[in-house]
Design a protein around this motif. Structure first.
Motif, short mmCIF file in Angstrom:
data_model
loop_
_atom_site.label_atom_id
_atom_site.label_comp_id
_atom_site.label_asym_id
_atom_site.label_seq_id
_atom_site.Cartn_x
_atom_site.Cartn_y
_atom_site.Cartn_z
N ILE A 43 1.15 -1.11 0.09
CA ILE A 43 0.10 0.02 0.07
C ILE A 43 1.20 0.92 0.09
N PRO A 44 0.49 1.59 -1.34
CA PRO A 44 0.87 3.32 -0.66
C PRO A 44 0.56 4.29 0.64
N MET A 45 2.11 4.16 0.55
CA MET A 45 1.77 5.48 2.34
C MET A 45 2.21 6.54 1.80
N ILE A 46 1.12 7.44 2.71
CA ILE A 46 1.55 9.18 3.00
C ILE A 46 2.15 9.38 4.24
N GLN A 59 5.32 3.14 15.11
CA GLN A 59 4.75 2.12 16.28
C GLN A 59 4.90 0.91 14.92
N TRP A 60 3.12 1.87 14.54
CA TRP A 60 2.11 0.35 14.47
C TRP A 60 2.93 -0.45 12.49
N PHE A 61 3.65 0.18 11.92
CA PHE A 61 4.43 -0.76 11.11
C PHE A 61 5.01 -2.05 12.02
N ASP A 62 5.52 -1.34 12.96
CA ASP A 62 6.57 -2.17 13.45
C ASP A 62 6.01 -3.70 14.12
N ASN A 63 4.83 -3.64 14.95
CA ASN A 63 4.07 -3.89 15.41
C ASN A 63 3.60 -5.29 14.75
N ILE A 64 3.32 -5.15 13.42
CA ILE A 64 2.62 -6.10 12.22
C ILE A 64 3.68 -6.28 11.55
N GLY A 65 4.86 -5.89 11.85
CA GLY A 65 6.06 -6.25 10.88
C GLY A 65 6.42 -5.97 9.82
N PRO A 68 7.08 0.16 5.50
CA PRO A 68 5.68 0.76 4.87
C PRO A 68 5.78 1.14 3.58
N ASN A 69 5.64 1.24 2.37
CA ASN A 69 6.16 1.52 0.86
C ASN A 69 5.33 3.21 1.05
N ILE A 70 6.59 4.17 1.25
CA ILE A 70 6.23 5.19 2.02
C ILE A 70 6.66 6.18 -0.01
N PHE A 88 -3.52 9.50 -4.05
CA PHE A 88 -1.79 8.96 -3.67
C PHE A 88 -1.52 7.77 -2.66
N GLY A 89 -2.24 7.41 -1.95
CA GLY A 89 -1.54 6.47 -0.66
C GLY A 89 -3.23 6.72 -0.30
N VAL A 90 -2.88 6.09 1.43
CA VAL A 90 -3.69 5.78 2.15
C VAL A 90 -2.40 6.72 3.05
N SER A 91 -3.27 7.30 4.31
CA SER A 91 -2.78 7.65 6.06
C SER A 91 -3.68 7.60 6.52
N ILE A 92 -2.84 8.53 7.62
CA ILE A 92 -3.47 8.92 8.95
C ILE A 92 -3.48 9.86 9.03
N VAL A 93 -4.96 10.31 10.30
CA VAL A 93 -4.71 11.42 10.57
C VAL A 93 -5.46 11.21 11.52
N PRO A 94 -5.46 12.66 12.70
CA PRO A 94 -6.28 12.85 13.61
C PRO A 94 -8.15 12.99 13.50
N LYS A 95 -9.26 12.13 14.00
CA LYS A 95 -10.31 12.70 13.46
C LYS A 95 -10.41 13.65 13.94
N ILE A 96 -10.46 14.65 14.12
CA ILE A 96 -10.40 15.74 15.08
C ILE A 96 -10.31 16.81 13.57
N VAL A 97 -9.33 16.67 13.06
CA VAL A 97 -8.93 17.19 11.39
C VAL A 97 -9.93 16.86 10.27
N LEU A 98 -9.75 15.53 10.42
CA LEU A 98 -11.11 14.74 9.30
C LEU A 98 -11.92 14.89 9.21
N SER A 99 -12.70 15.56 10.50
CA SER A 99 -14.02 15.93 10.93
C SER A 99 -14.03 17.23 10.24
N ASN A 100 -13.25 17.90 10.44
CA ASN A 100 -13.80 19.76 10.04
C ASN A 100 -12.66 19.80 8.82
#
Length: 141
Positions: A43-46, A59-65, A68-70, A88-100
């Motif tokens: 998965i292409p990661m942003i 830490q998350w990527f380390d935990n699942i072994g 990441p494909n950055i 362009f890919g998948v990412s993580i954001v705080p819920k408060i950012v996405l909600s607004n």
């Protein structure tokens, strides 16, 4: 020199994918342990360039072994939402950012095989400033 931190609110960190990419949504939602590693390595990661969210992602990527494909490293959560919405890919954001975000309807939240720790939002100051008479009043507002 120490730093004092006062948490104000906590916001979940969410994995987001472009809403118009069913293949990427399916890859990110997989649950079988062997498939998780295989899929998340492709998965292409942003990712954020730095900070708490980046540390959580690492830490998350380390935990699942998974290494990441950055695809990109970006400064700023709104820029991350924009890049994901453009496909362009998948990412993580705080819920408060996405909600607004004005782009919240162009991305979908996926449930990863393992949740990320919540994102704490708060105030910080030098430890020595907590001794000032105004400090307790400031926290009470």
């Amino acid at each position: 020199m120490g730093v004092a931190f006062q948490s104000i609110v906590s916001s979940a960190l969410l994995f987001i994918v472009p809403s118009d990419n069913p293949e990427l949504i399916a890859l990110a939602n997989v649950k079988g342990s062997a498939d998780v590693v295989k899929n998340w390595q492709n998965i292409p990661m942003i990712l954020p360039e730095q900070g708490v969210a980046r540390k959580s992602a690492n830490q998350w990527f380390d935990n699942i072994g998974v290494t990441p494909n950055i695809y990109a490293q970006v400064a700023g959560n709104e820029a991350i939402v924009s890049m994901v919405s453009l496909g362009f890919g998948v990412s993580i954001v705080p819920k408060i950012v996405l909600s607004n975000s004005p782009l919240k309807n162009t991305v979908s939240v996926v449930t990863p095989p393992q949740a990320l720790a919540a994102f704490n939002i708060g105030l910080f100051t030098l430890e020595k400033k907590t001794q000032k008479p105004s400090y307790p009043s400031f926290l009470a507002t």
